[in-house]
Design an enzyme around this catalytic site. Structure first.
Site, PDB file in Angstrom:
ATOM      1  N   SER A 105       0.841  -1.185   0.000  1.00  0.00           N
ATOM      2  CA  SER A 105       0.000   0.000   0.000  1.00  0.00           C
ATOM      3  C   SER A 105       0.889   1.253   0.000  1.00  0.00           C
ATOM      4  CB  SER A 105      -0.954  -0.044   1.190  1.00  0.00           C
ATOM      5  OG  SER A 105      -1.945   0.949   1.104  1.00  0.00           O
ATOM      6  N   ARG A 154     -12.249   7.595   8.994  1.00  0.00           N
ATOM      7  CA  ARG A 154     -11.768   6.225   9.246  1.00  0.00           C
ATOM      8  C   ARG A 154     -12.815   5.196   8.840  1.00  0.00           C
ATOM      9  NH1 ARG A 154      -7.519   2.830   9.308  1.00  0.00           N
ATOM     10  NH2 ARG A 154      -7.663   1.255  10.932  1.00  0.00           N
ATOM     11  N   ASP A 162      -8.847  -6.675  -4.301  1.00  0.00           N
ATOM     12  CA  ASP A 162      -8.568  -5.298  -3.881  1.00  0.00           C
ATOM     13  C   ASP A 162      -9.428  -4.312  -4.669  1.00  0.00           C
ATOM     14  OD1 ASP A 162      -7.436  -2.898  -3.024  1.00  0.00           O
ATOM     15  OD2 ASP A 162      -5.391  -3.686  -3.065  1.00  0.00           O
ATOM     16  N   HIS A 212      -8.243  -5.026  -0.003  1.00  0.00           N
ATOM     17  CA  HIS A 212      -6.932  -4.388   0.133  1.00  0.00           C
ATOM     18  C   HIS A 212      -6.197  -4.851   1.381  1.00  0.00           C
ATOM     19  CE1 HIS A 212      -3.820  -1.447  -0.485  1.00  0.00           C
ATOM     20  NE2 HIS A 212      -4.055  -0.874   0.677  1.00  0.00           N
ATOM     21  N   ASP A 213      -6.904  -5.033   2.477  1.00  0.00           N
ATOM     22  CA  ASP A 213      -6.265  -5.468   3.718  1.00  0.00           C
ATOM     23  C   ASP A 213      -5.681  -6.870   3.625  1.00  0.00           C
ATOM     24  OD1 ASP A 213      -6.399  -3.219   5.243  1.00  0.00           O
ATOM     25  OD2 ASP A 213      -8.114  -3.829   6.452  1.00  0.00           O
TER      26      ASP A 213
END
Length: 361
Positions: free
Chosen positions: A144, A214, A308, A339-340
Site C-alpha cells: 500500500s 476512518r 482489492d 486491500h487489507d
C-alpha cells in the site's frame, strides 16, 4: 472482522537528521527525526539488510502488523537478516510530524506542517540507513503506502547505498484519480468538523470528522462480499427492522473502528499523510511512468490482492509489465479481505517473499 493492526505505539529508536533537510518542493525541516526499529544483526559486509516500509496508519514496530512473518526461520529471518522498519516522515508514531515543535515558533507545527512527498520520506529513511552504516539493501518490501515507498527506494538506489531487489505490494505506479478521490472525501469529512480549525486540532480526540473518515477507509479496505459474509443484515440487540433506529451490526462495527482510531491518530496527521500518498507518481520529473519504470532493472516481485477494490489488481499487473527488470515475478494473492489482504494473508504473502529472497544475492 479481524483487525489489520495489533497494539500501536511509538516504541523504537530515534534517528535525527543532522541539520536542515530540504524537501522535494524546496521547503525545509530543521533536524527532522524518524522513529525506527531494527531486528537481527548487521553482517560484516553490511549488506544483509531488508528495509520494510509501512502503510498509512502503520508504524515502525513490524511485529504489530506483520508479526507472523518476523523471527528466526520466518520471512523476516532475524538469524539471517538485519531488518530495518522506519516510520513515515509526518506520521504520529514518533517521527517529526504536525504535532512536533516548530523551532521557528516554539509551537506545534499543526496546519503549517510542510507538504511532504513519498520521495522525501525515502530520502530521510536512506539517511537513516547510512547512519546505521548500511552499504547495500538486499530488498525493500512494503504494501500500500509502503509499496509506494518501495518504488521510490528503487529510484533512490546509488552506488553508495544500493537496492538489490524490491517487493512492491498492493499499489500502482501512481496514485490514481480514484484513490485521490477516496482520500479527498475523507479529508472533506475532517474539514467539515467544527473542531478542524484550519488544521490546528492536534488535541482533539473526539473528532467526528476523523471518525467518519476512518469509517470510509474501513469500507474501501475490504470488499462487498467480506462485509456480507461477516455482517449480512444482522442486528445488535433489539430494535426496529429498519429506519434511523435500526441497530445494524455493520453500523456498530464501523462506529467502533472510528472511535478506536481516535485513540491513536489526529486529524491533521491523517490529512497530511493522505496528501503525501497523493504525491505518488513515479513518472513525475522522470519522463513519464513508462520511461521511469523501464529504467528499473533490479529483480522485482510485484504482489497484488485479487479482491482489492482500492488498489485494483490491474494496477499491479501494469506495474509488473512496465518494469525493466529482467528477473521479475508477479503473484496474485487470493483473498476475500480486499486491500487489507496484504496485511491479513501473511502466510501466502510471506511464502511468495521467501521464494523471491532465496534467489537474490
Amino acid at each position: 472482522m479481524e483487525d489489520e493492526y495489533g497494539d500501536m505505539s511509538s516504541s523504537g529508536e530515534t534517528f535525527t537528521f543532522p541539520g536542515t533537510f530540504t524537501l522535494e518542493d524546496g521547503s525545509t525541516l530543521e533536524s527532522p527525526s524518524l522513529c525506527y526499529n531494527t531486528y537481527g544483526t548487521l553482517n560484516e559486509s553490511r549488506d544483509n539488510v531488508l528495509l520494510v516500509t509501512h502503510a498509512l496508519t502503520g508504524n515502525s514496530d513490524l511485529a504489530s502488523w506483520w508479526g507472523n512473518m518476523l523471527g528466526p526461520g520466518k520471512t523476516f529471518d532475524t538469524d539471517k537478516y538485519f531488518i530495518v522498519c522506519a516510520n513515515i516522515l509526518g506520521s504520529c508514531y514518533g517521527s517529526t510530524s504536525p504535532a512536533s515543535i516548530d523551532p521557528a515558533t516554539s509551537l506545534p507545527y499543526g496546519g503549517s506542517f510542510p507538504d511532504v512527498s513519498v520521495r522525501d520520506t525515502i530520502a530521510l529513511q536512506f539517511a537513516l540507513l547510512s547512519d546505521l552504516n548500511v552499504s547495500s539493501i538486499k530488498s525493500v518490501i512494503g504494501g500500500s503506502f509502503g509499496g509506494m515507498q518501495v518504488l521510490e527506494a528503487m529510484f533512490a538506489s546509488t552506488r553508495e547505498l544500493s537496492v538489490r531487489s524490491a517487493v512492491p505490494i498492493a499499489c500502482g505506479s501512481s496514485h490514481t484519480a480514484w484513490q485521490i478521490a477516496i482520500s479527498e472525501v475523507q479529508r472533506q469529512a475532517i474539514y467539515a468538523d467544527p473542531s478542524w480549525n484550519g488544521g490546528d486540532c492536534l488535541d482533539v480526540r473526539d473528532s467526528k470528522g476523523l471518525n467518519v473518515a476512518r469509517q470510509m477507509g474501513m469500507v474501501t479496505y475490504r470488499t462487498a462480499r467480506a462485509y456480507d459474509l461477516k455482517f449480512g443484515r444482522e442486528k445488535v440487540g433489539e430494535g426496529p427492522a429498519y429506519g434511523k433506529d435500526a441497530k445494524w451490526q455493520v453500523k456498530s462495527y464501523l462506529e467502533y473502528q472510528g472511535d478506536k482510531f481516535l485513540s491513536r491518530f489526529d486529524p491533521i496527521t491523517y490529512v497530511k499523510l493522505t496528501e503525501q500518498m497523493d504525491t505518488h507518481d513515479v513518472g513525475r520529473g522522470r519522463g513519464g511512468i513508462a520511461k521511469a519504470l523501464l529504467s528499473l532493472e533490479m529483480p522485482s516481485l510485484v504482489i497484488g490482492i485479487d479482491s482489492d477494490v482500492l488498489y485494483p489488481l490491474h494496477e499491479q499487473e501494469s506495474l509488473f509489465s512496465a518494469l525493466g527488470s529482467v528477473e521479475k515475478k508477479f503473484v496474485s494473492v487470493r483473498s476475500e479481505a480486499g486491500h487489507d489482504g496484504f496485511l491479513l494473508e501473511q502466510e501466502t504473502v510471506g511464502k511468495a517473499i521467501d521464494e523471491f529472497l532465496e534467489r537474490i544475492e
